[in-house]
Design a protein around this motif. Structure first.
Motif, mmCIF file in Angstrom:
data_model
loop_
_atom_site.group_PDB
_atom_site.id
_atom_site.type_symbol
_atom_site.label_atom_id
_atom_site.label_comp_id
_atom_site.label_asym_id
_atom_site.label_seq_id
_atom_site.Cartn_x
_atom_site.Cartn_y
_atom_site.Cartn_z
ATOM 1 N N ILE A 144 1.289 8.742 -6.301
ATOM 2 C CA ILE A 144 2.115 8.077 -7.045
ATOM 3 C C ILE A 144 2.558 9.146 -8.098
ATOM 4 O O ILE A 144 1.697 9.561 -8.854
ATOM 5 N N VAL A 181 -4.729 8.366 -5.489
ATOM 6 C CA VAL A 181 -3.796 7.292 -5.962
ATOM 7 C C VAL A 181 -2.672 8.115 -7.048
ATOM 8 O O VAL A 181 -1.538 8.173 -6.997
ATOM 9 N N ILE A 194 -1.060 1.704 -12.573
ATOM 10 C CA ILE A 194 -1.083 2.674 -11.431
ATOM 11 C C ILE A 194 -0.903 3.955 -11.861
ATOM 12 O O ILE A 194 -1.835 4.957 -11.608
ATOM 13 N N LEU A 217 1.463 -0.013 -0.448
ATOM 14 C CA LEU A 217 2.069 1.071 -0.589
ATOM 15 C C LEU A 217 1.106 2.117 -0.129
ATOM 16 O O LEU A 217 -0.232 2.092 -0.231
ATOM 17 N N GLY A 218 1.395 3.266 0.720
ATOM 18 C CA GLY A 218 0.440 4.141 1.319
ATOM 19 C C GLY A 218 1.254 5.045 2.342
ATOM 20 O O GLY A 218 2.230 4.741 2.916
ATOM 21 N N VAL A 249 -2.258 0.029 -3.514
ATOM 22 C CA VAL A 249 -2.226 1.211 -2.815
ATOM 23 C C VAL A 249 -3.312 1.536 -1.593
ATOM 24 O O VAL A 249 -4.248 1.151 -1.918
ATOM 25 N N ASN A 293 -4.950 3.382 1.816
ATOM 26 C CA ASN A 293 -5.325 4.804 2.311
ATOM 27 C C ASN A 293 -6.166 4.685 3.174
ATOM 28 O O ASN A 293 -7.451 3.973 2.823
ATOM 29 N N GLN A 350 6.893 5.630 -2.904
ATOM 30 C CA GLN A 350 6.401 5.282 -4.154
ATOM 31 C C GLN A 350 7.432 4.714 -5.129
ATOM 32 O O GLN A 350 7.297 3.889 -5.926
#
Ligand SMILES: Nc1ncnc2c1ncn2[C@@H]1O[C@H](COP(=O)(O)OP(=O)(O)O)[C@@H](O)[C@H]1O
Ligand SMILES: [Mg+2]
Lengths: 581, 377
Positions: B256, B252, B243, B57-58, B228, B230, B216
């Motif tokens: 999120i 983060v 998270i 995820l990002g 996560v 980045n 997210q």
């Protein structure tokens, strides 16, 4: 403020006259009329003249003769076989080059690309003449190198030369298609375990198969319409175009010529419009979402045989064009290899200078006219005409859909005699000895009509992609349609204009089939000079003409680009010409 | 959109239990272009357990797709290694990796029917006609595609195409399933249904899965663990709950869900808890290991729904003033001006007619159990 107040209220409802279509702008009307006049005198009248002669009472028995004469039937079969073979070989060659370009990890792809485009800017029979010199019975390579006495005249030579001359169209079309394939499709296959070869067989080829049809049909049409190569290389292998030409120029039998023309027209038009229909079908090759992933070039050993094949073809092309250039400065290439400038002198300073000058003048006049009308017809078709659009579109396209020889014979039939109504001469003779301006008018007209379609197609493509709101925004601000066209549309589709101009010029300079029927003793045209030089075996002169002509085309490309601006590469130029819609 | 219940032994045999562990070791990818070198993936290390569903995820451009494509074998890693069940697979071409990918564009073969698409991988594996037929029937059933075998992909809706793509990937019995934003072309409703569907299938077969998304909500609802990312690096690897409650960085926490960040100076630190004074109250809260006593650039992360507003009724002034309230149906968002800046507070399950008006003086309370002390980067 006063300006605003004097504007008609935008929300005004239907007037007393009831809802009506807005009256067409005068300028637009004038353009419509001008386009119709051009298409009519340049294409429709000659075509009607051919049809009228071909279906006149004294022509009708000829059909029975044609279809019972084994000689004539052989000519018909020859024509179709030639078209089929050139379609297949040219498309295959185009695919080979496109595949190497788009999918192989090999060096020298840029050079290969340029080589593949060389045939576009050179006169069609430069290749034919060079082929005779290199690969003919006394050929420098076939005989000199390999000691074979190969008879290149006939079907094999024609297929060889025409495939090499015409394949760039197929190449560019297929290259565009290969690049347009969603790479994720290939990755998906790879991901499930497909090898390179399996991907080619199960994914790439099936997806491209429909795309192979259009180039095949297009090459078929161009091959059967070609006149120059059958004249130079045909030998005993007669096709309809060369037969019709012979009927006009050798036998002065225009009726037979018209009959051959009609028989040639049927497959030409069928294939040409079949090709357009095929391209316009709504085909779904991609499904949802944007293309993703990246292209994986073939890196294994398998690339080398394919690359080798392409290199071989490229070497042949280079050898042919090299021969043209070297042959222009060699006394008798392959026999007496002494350097000479005589041929070039003859062309540039001697008897040929007249032809060069005439050709340049005519092409220079025809080019802007053709590009202009190409744009205008496209603009009218896309933006201003609705129910009648297809008719004008069709009319504008006749210049390429109808084989050049047929158009030329149409010109002869329609415009050679003076036309009288009563005692009053309404139309002087335009073609042949005694024509006004030595036939220049007819030649320029033929150039224009043959060149309009290329510009028209490019412009239709460009305009279709341009959202009409952009033009509506301008008209809403009070600009007339012509003003909008000049200030908004034209700058936006400048690449199309550039293409139109370049193509028109190249086509004008290199066109043969229509022109050879229109030249007069007063007007000499390079291409017809080459033809007579080549068919009398004066290859040095022919090569010199070809070299000069190619150089002129390239210089003109540079000039046009300088004047019009817009850095569009030749590739882009030509591919966009191919995309229509 | 929910599929008919399916017998668990359906489709094809599961991969052997316990296989499909995937390890990324300091995986790095640099692209060299005309404008210089871009590090698309930087030292990504990850240990995916067999059968686990992991989400990358990002934000867009952070290197998720590139990571996935290195796993699939479409890109070669610049440095680092990939192991599958402990064997290094760095040099295996995509054809030889037992993985199947579901593409963002689905990449269904437009010239094949649904059945031909699904059978494609099996044909390549030279399965017998009977085997193909059996697998096909089971895949069609479990994906709710019965009756569509002979359709062409463009005759299917987006959701159906998606299921065909999933079926095509599943029948080859991959050890690892790879998804690159597979739901981004679907509308919101269908997306929710497909999430459940994908997760159900994945659990049923127990296939290790790596799922790339920038959504997210999708990541939270589907994953066993979330990675996560980045700027080409991994920020945090943890379960969705972890998270959310214990983000390892401001990035983060912000990426999120929603969060308030209140500046706080830790007075005392005791292992993983710290004492801070925020909005006039001394609180003992959990703290990230990087937090140091007296350090600057430390923030207390408080989720809007863990804060409470109490109107000050006796004419006094509270800690804050309500600036704005926004009604969302099940919840009401308040923006409250406080001494520590403007904070967002979400009240859930309140009667909207009793919402606090603008200008109301309020007290703001924080649940220390659910707040988390972080350092800025
Ligand atoms: N083939 C490539 N060539 C050059 N740069 C690339 C290529 N693929 C991705 N990148 C760059 O790598 C970075 C990460 O891209 P990507 O993995 O696609 O991000 P995400 O999937 O997270 O949106 C981006 O900056 C992108 O521009
Ligand atoms: Mg991505």
């Amino acid at each position: 403020m006063t300006v605003l107040l004097s504007e008609p209220a935008p929300a005004a409802g239907p007037t007393a006259a009831g809802p009506r279509r807005p009256r067409r702008d005068l300028g637009v009307q004038a353009l419509i009329i001008a386009s119709i006049v051009l298409v009519t005198i340049g294409a429709v009248v000659p075509l009607v003249a051919v049809l009228a002669t071909a279906f006149g009472s004294d022509a009708l028995p000829r059909y029975a003769e044609f279809f019972t004469s084994s000689v004539d039937l052989t000519i018909l079969r020859n024509t179709l076989v030639l078209g089929f073979l050139v379609g297949v070989c040219g498309t295959a060659l185009g695919f080979l080059f496109a595949f190497v370009q788009a999918r192989l990890d090999v060096p020298g792809k840029k050079i290969l690309h340029v080589i593949a485009l060389m045939p576009i800017v050179s006169p069609p029979f430069a290749v034919a003449t060079a082929t005779v010199v290199l690969y003919g019975r006394r050929g420098v390579i076939s005989n000199g190198l390999f000691g074979i006495e190969y008879d290149i005249y006939g079907l094999d030579g024609l297929v060889f030369v025409l495939s090499l001359s015409l394949f760039p169209v197929a190449y560019l079309g297929l290259l565009g298609m290969l690049r347009g394939l969603d790479p994720a499709l290939e990755e998906a296959a790879m991901n499930m375990g497909a090898t390179r070869w399996q991907i080619l067989r199960t994914v790439i080829l099936p997806l491209l198969a429909p795309g192979l049809v259009a180039p095949f049909l297009l090459l078929f049409v161009e091959a059967i319409a070609d006149l120059a190569n059958p004249l130079v290389l045909g030998g005993d292998y007669t096709v309809l175009a060369s037969r019709a030409y012979l009927a006009v120029t050798g036998e002065y039998d225009t009726t037979s010529a018209a009959v051959y023309c009609v028989i040639l027209l049927v497959p030409s038009l069928a294939m040409y419009f079949g090709q357009r229909w095929w391209l316009n079908r709504k085909v779904r090759t991609t499904i949802t979402g944007r293309p993703s992933g990246s292209v994986h070039l073939v890196t294994g050993w398998a690339r080398w045989p394919i690359y080798g094949l392409a290199l071989l073809a490229a070497a042949v092309i280079v050898s042919l064009y090299g021969t043209v250039i070297v042959g222009a400065v060699t006394r008798v290439f392959g026999v007496d290899n002494t350097f000479t400038l005589d041929y070039l002198k003859e062309v540039v300073l001697g008897v040929g200078s007249e032809a060069v000058l005439d050709t340049l003048t005519f092409a220079a006049i025809a080019t802007p006219v053709a590009a202009f009308f190409g744009l205008v017809v496209a603009w009218l078709v896309v933006r201003h005409l609705h129910r009648t659009a297809w008719l004008l579109d069709l009319g504008g396209t006749l210049g390429v859909a109808v084989p050049g020889t047929v158009l030329g014979i149409g010109f002869v039939l329609a415009y050679r005699p003076d036309r009288y109504i009563g005692d009053f001469q309404v139309f002087p003779s335009l073609v042949g000895g005694g024509a006004i301006a030595g036939g220049a008018f007819a030649i320029v007209l033929a150039y224009v009509v043959r060149s309009v379609p290329a510009g028209q197609r490019t412009a239709v493509g460009a305009l279709t992609q341009l959202h009409p709101y952009i033009e509506q925004a301008s008209t809403d601000l009070g600009a007339s349609p012509l003003r909008t066209f000049r200030w908004v549309t034209l700058p936006l589709i400048r690449p199309a204009l550039l293409t139109g101009l370049s193509y028109s010029f190249a086509r004008s300079m290199t066109s043969v089939s229509t022109i050879v029927l229109l030249v007069t003793p007063e007007t000499k045209i390079i291409t017809s000079q080459v033809l007579s030089a080549a068919s009398t075996g004066r290859y040095g002169v022919a090569f010199a003409y070809c070299t000069v002509l190619t150089a002129l085309v390239l210089v003109a490309f540079a000039l046009i680009r300088l004047v019009v601006g817009a850095g569009v590469s030749l590739q882009r130029t030509v591919t966009s010409e191919r995309q229509k819609r | 959109m929910t599929a008919a219940p399916v017998a668990t032994d359906s489709v094809v045999a599961r991969p052997e239990a316990g296989t499909g562990r995937l390890q990324l070791e300091a995986l790095t990818k640099r692209f060299t272009g005309r404008s210089g070198t871009v590090t698309a993936v930087d030292q990504v290390t990850l240990d995916v357990r067999a059968g686990e569903f992991i989400t990358l995820l990002g934000p867009s451009g952070c290197g998720k797709t590139t990571t996935l494509r290195m796993v699939a074998g479409f890109e070669d890693a610049s440095t680092g290694h990939i192991r599958l069940d402990d064997a290094v697979i760095d040099h295996l071409p995509p054809q030889r990796r037992p993985m199947a990918m579901v593409f963002q564009s689905y990449a269904l073969f437009p010239h094949m029917t649904v059945a031909q698409n699904i059978a494609y991988g099996l044909r390549l594996q030279r399965r017998t006609r009977e085997e193909i037929a059996t697998s096909m029937r089971m895949a069609l059933t479990s994906m709710n595609l019965v009756g569509m075998e002979d359709r062409s992909p463009h005759e299917l809706s987006g959701g159906q195409q998606q299921r065909v793509a999933l079926a095509r990937a599943l029948v080859v019995q991959p050890k690892v399933l790879l998804f690159d934003e597979p739901l981004s072309n679907l509308d919101a409703k269908l997306r929710d249904a497909m999430r459940a569907e994908i997760r159900r299938i994945q659990k049923m077969f127990g296939i290790t899965s790596i799922y790339v998304t920038h959504d997210q909500d999708e990541a939270m609802s589907m994953s066993d663990r979330i990675v996560v990312m980045n700027k080409a690096r991994v920020e945090q690897v943890a379960t969705p709950g972890e998270i959310y409650a214990r983000p390892s960085s401001v990035f983060v926490a912000d990426f999120i869900g929603r969060a308030n960040f209140l500046e706080a100076v830790p007075e005392r630190i005791d292992g993983t808890s710290a004492v801070v004074t925020v909005l006039g109250r001394q609180l003992t809260v959990a703290a990230h290991p990087t937090v140091a006593a007296g350090g600057v650039g430390t923030y207390l992360m408080v989720r809007p729904e863990t804060m409470r507003l109490t109107p000050v009724t006796d004419g006094g002034t509270g800690i804050g003033v309500v600036l704005r309230s926004t009604f969302h149906g099940p919840s009401i968002d308040y923006e409250v001006e406080t001494t520590a800046g403007t904070v967002t507070v979400t009240e859930v399950g309140k009667d909207p007619r009793e919402a606090l008006g603008e200008g109301t003086n309020v007290d703001v309370t924080i649940d220390p159990e659910r707040a988390y002390l972080l350092t800025q980067d």
